[in-house]
Design a protein around this motif. Structure first.
Motif, short mmCIF file in Angstrom:
data_model
loop_
_atom_site.label_atom_id
_atom_site.label_comp_id
_atom_site.label_asym_id
_atom_site.label_seq_id
_atom_site.Cartn_x
_atom_site.Cartn_y
_atom_site.Cartn_z
N GLY A 1 59.74 -44.33 -25.84
CA GLY A 1 58.77 -43.46 -25.19
C GLY A 1 59.35 -42.22 -24.56
N SER A 2 60.61 -41.91 -24.83
CA SER A 2 61.24 -40.74 -24.22
C SER A 2 60.95 -39.49 -25.04
CB SER A 2 62.75 -40.95 -24.12
OG SER A 2 63.29 -41.12 -25.41
N PHE A 3 61.26 -38.35 -24.44
CA PHE A 3 61.05 -37.06 -25.09
C PHE A 3 62.29 -36.25 -24.82
CE2 PHE A 3 59.80 -32.80 -25.74
CZ PHE A 3 58.55 -32.73 -26.35
N THR B 1 55.13 -42.56 -28.35
CA THR B 1 56.10 -42.25 -29.39
C THR B 1 57.34 -41.60 -28.79
OG1 THR B 1 54.23 -41.80 -30.84
CG2 THR B 1 56.39 -41.10 -31.62
N THR B 2 58.50 -42.05 -29.22
CA THR B 2 59.75 -41.41 -28.83
C THR B 2 59.90 -40.12 -29.63
OG1 THR B 2 60.68 -43.61 -28.54
CG2 THR B 2 62.24 -41.77 -28.62
N ILE B 3 60.22 -39.03 -28.95
CA ILE B 3 60.25 -37.73 -29.63
C ILE B 3 61.63 -37.09 -29.51
CG2 ILE B 3 59.18 -35.44 -29.79
CD1 ILE B 3 56.91 -37.19 -30.03
N THR C 1 55.88 -35.75 -19.75
CA THR C 1 56.22 -34.35 -19.97
C THR C 1 54.94 -33.53 -19.94
OG1 THR C 1 56.06 -34.79 -22.30
CG2 THR C 1 58.25 -34.78 -21.34
N ASN D 1 53.76 -38.25 -27.54
CA ASN D 1 54.68 -38.86 -26.59
C ASN D 1 53.91 -39.66 -25.55
OD1 ASN D 1 56.59 -37.97 -23.81
ND2 ASN D 1 57.34 -39.31 -25.43
N LYS D 2 52.78 -39.12 -25.13
CA LYS D 2 51.95 -39.83 -24.15
C LYS D 2 51.43 -41.13 -24.71
CE LYS D 2 50.26 -36.20 -21.16
NZ LYS D 2 49.14 -35.30 -20.86
#
Lengths: 305, 298
Positions: free
Chosen positions: B39-41, B199-201, B262, B195-196
């Protein structure tokens, strides 16, 4: 109709492998030629076998008794007696003694007419026609016949033509082996050509293959795409090749081919075997093509990652 | 995403002392150690030729490291058998720098590709794909061939294809390289929305304008080495903690309570007819105040 929802386009999904515009054509030609040659070889092998079958049946369904002239015996009478004995045997349809005139007639082509002294002793023949089934099953007791003739004291020898039949069968067997070997060689050549083409096609389409891989396509998914394409190519070239083989064969049997060429080419015989063979050719070509393409692509893909 | 590696128990991707070279060439990536937490960006930047694309290739399983350990979804990449690759790749969406669309397929078929290779039936995914295409503003271009589209449209097709399979990681290589700044921003908002949703981006870009839009960790590649700068809020918090530690020396985990969320500012000039804008409005992201931007430079 317009409810604001997007509509997916109608019609089927596009082909994942791009059409090789024109690039497949030489391959198609080579495959069609190979199928054509394979069909000719198969028809030829079949024809040789059929011909040998006819000849040996003819040879085996008759016997020849030769009566040699012996001092103090009436050869003509012996021939008549031999025919009687032979006729009485089980499995014999009829026996015909040939007279001296018949024997002279046989010699005429070599010696000319009237060039033989009347007292020249000539061997006489008795033609014995057998029931084909009895002959095939070997139920005619040839040694019995020989023994009975010997007992009569005549100088007779029975020839069952087996020497000739063997020679014919051997020749036919050779022709058949040759045809089948050609068939195997052509199949191998076709498989190799297809494998080569499939590899080339794979290499030419690295962009597509990479995109598919990175979208999570399995190797067997990609191999199936090539398998399908090359199956269709095999079937199409098989149809064309088999059609031309049939046309050539029909042409030969209609006497349209020059005699020296017709010797090598199979005659068209519209029997079930020929029809099945030519009908199966496209399918077999398709399968050969599909299998070799799949194996080639799968082995290429395995080398990656 | 943190500066100190390996403090997430279940990162989607973990690099441990990874080095990479092509053939017998020099190592273009050296001693990379980092986690991509679920779940990070994050951004990936660096000068051209620094190895950004190579690093992404390692993440999306298009290349193997020459040394070191990469684990992807908990699987060691080095010992991963080839027949298990497709399953992992389906969990990774990639927007390639050069799009890699299949030029002989329609926009619809291109976007449907990941579903199709996964063996799904057209009737099962057709509606979803059409909806997604409308969502990225290509509802009327579904039957078009990629070659007839503009660069920005192709970019959106590539992005739609990358997200259609609902991947757990989305990797975008220069996703704004072919579009004007405004479109770049719209695409960035799309990524933030994904991302919200969990999903890891990872976005590789050398567009620093874009990087400044989001308060996210920035991985910078230079000379084969990776430097990771934590998000601004985390740095601020760490600074506060340091000050607090001077006054009251209690050990506090600096990574605690760092918001992963983010936020992206809405652009001022919007074309209201664009479907992406509708998406942006639906997202209802709060405006970031301008002082933040000055903060960064200060």
């Amino acid at each position: 109709m317009d409810d604001g929802l997007p509509r997916p386009p109608s019609g089927g999904a596009g082909r994942l492998l791009p059409p090789d515009a024109g690039r497949d054509r030489p391959l198609f030609l080579v495959a069609a030629i190979l199928v054509f040659l394979a069909c000719i070889a198969a028809l030829g092998a079949r024809g040789a076998w059929q011909q040998a079958q006819n000849w040996t049946t003819e040879l085996e369904s008759s016997l020849t008794i030769q009566i040699r002239p012996v001092e103090g015996r009436d050869t003509d009478a012996d021939a008549g007696r031999a025919a009687e004995i032979a006729s009485a045997m089980p499995g014999v349809r009829n026996a015909t003694p040939r007279t001296r005139d018949d024997a002279l007639a046989l010699l005429t082509p070599w010696l000319g007419e009237g060039n033989l002294p009347d007292d020249l002793p000539l061997p006489l023949m008795v033609e014995v026609e057998l029931e084909p089934r009895a002959a095939r099953e070997g139920r005619v007791a040839i040694s019995d016949l020989q023994a009975q003739l010997d007992a009569e004291g005549m100088a007779a020898s029975v020839d069952d033509h087996s020497r000739w039949a063997r020679a014919v069968r051997r020749a036919a067997g050779t022709a058949q082996t040759l045809g089948l070997s050609l068939l195997a060689l052509l199949t191998g050549a076709a498989a190799a050509v297809i494998a080569f083409a499939a590899r080339a096609s794979l290499a030419a389409r690295t962009d597509v293959i990479d995109a598919l891989h990175l979208c999570g396509a399995e190797d067997r998914f990609i191999a199936s795409l090539f398998q399908r394409r090359f199956f269709m190519l095999g079937v199409k070239s098989g149809l064309v090749g088999a059609l031309f083989a049939a046309l050539v064969s029909i042409g030969v049997s209609l006497g349209r081919a020059p005699a020296d060429m017709a010797f090598f080419l199979p005659q068209w015989a519209a029997n079930p075997f020929e029809l099945i063979l030519l009908g199966a050719a496209p399918l077999l070509a398709g399968l050969t093509s599909a299998v070799s393409a799949r194996l080639a692509v799968a082995s290429d893909l395995r080398g990656r990652w | 995403m943190t500066a100190s590696p390996h403090n997430d128990p279940e990162p989607v991707v973990r690099f441990d002392n990874v080095g990479m070279r092509y053939g017998r060439g020099p190592e273009i990536l050296r001693d990379l150690s980092f986690d991509l937490p679920r779940g990070s960006f994050q951004f990936l930047t660096g000068p051209s030729g620094a190895g950004k694309t190579s690093l992404l290739k390692l993440i999306y399983l298009a290349a193997k490291p020459s040394r070191g350990l990469i684990s992807c979804f908990g699987r060691d990449v080095a010992t991963l058998p080839r027949d298990e690759l497709p399953d992992l790749r389906r969990r990774i969406g990639v927007v390639f720098q050069e799009f890699r669309l299949l030029n002989h397929l329609s926009v619809f078929d291109n976007v449907a590709l990941p579903l199709r290779v996964a063996g799904k039936k057209r009737s099962d995914y057709a509606e979803d794909v059409a909806e997604l295409l409308a969502w990225v503003g290509l509802g009327d271009k579904m039957t078009a061939l990629p070659a007839t589209l503009s660069g920005g449209e192709q970019q959106r097709v590539a992005i739609a294809r990358a997200v259609v399979g609902q991947p757990e990681i989305l990797i975008a290589d220069e996703p704004t390289g072919n579009v004007d700044p405004e479109m770049g921003m719209r695409l960035l908002r799309l990524f933030a929305e994904l991302n919200k949703l969990g999903t890891t981006i990872v976005i590789a870009t050398h567009d620093l304008q874009l990087v400044r839009m989001v308060d996210a960790p920035v991985m910078t590649l230079a000379n084969g080495h990776l430097h990771i700068r934590p998000p601004r809020r985390q740095r601020q918090r760490e600074a506060e903690l340091r000050e607090a530690a001077h006054a009251d020396p209690v050990q506090v985990d600096p990574t605690e309570n760092v918001p992963e969320q983010t936020d992206i500012p809405e652009p001022a000039d919007e074309d209201p007819t664009d479907a992406l804008d509708a998406v942006a409005r639906a997202m209802e992201m709060p405006d970031e105040d301008e002082s933040d931007e000055e903060d960064r430079h200060g």
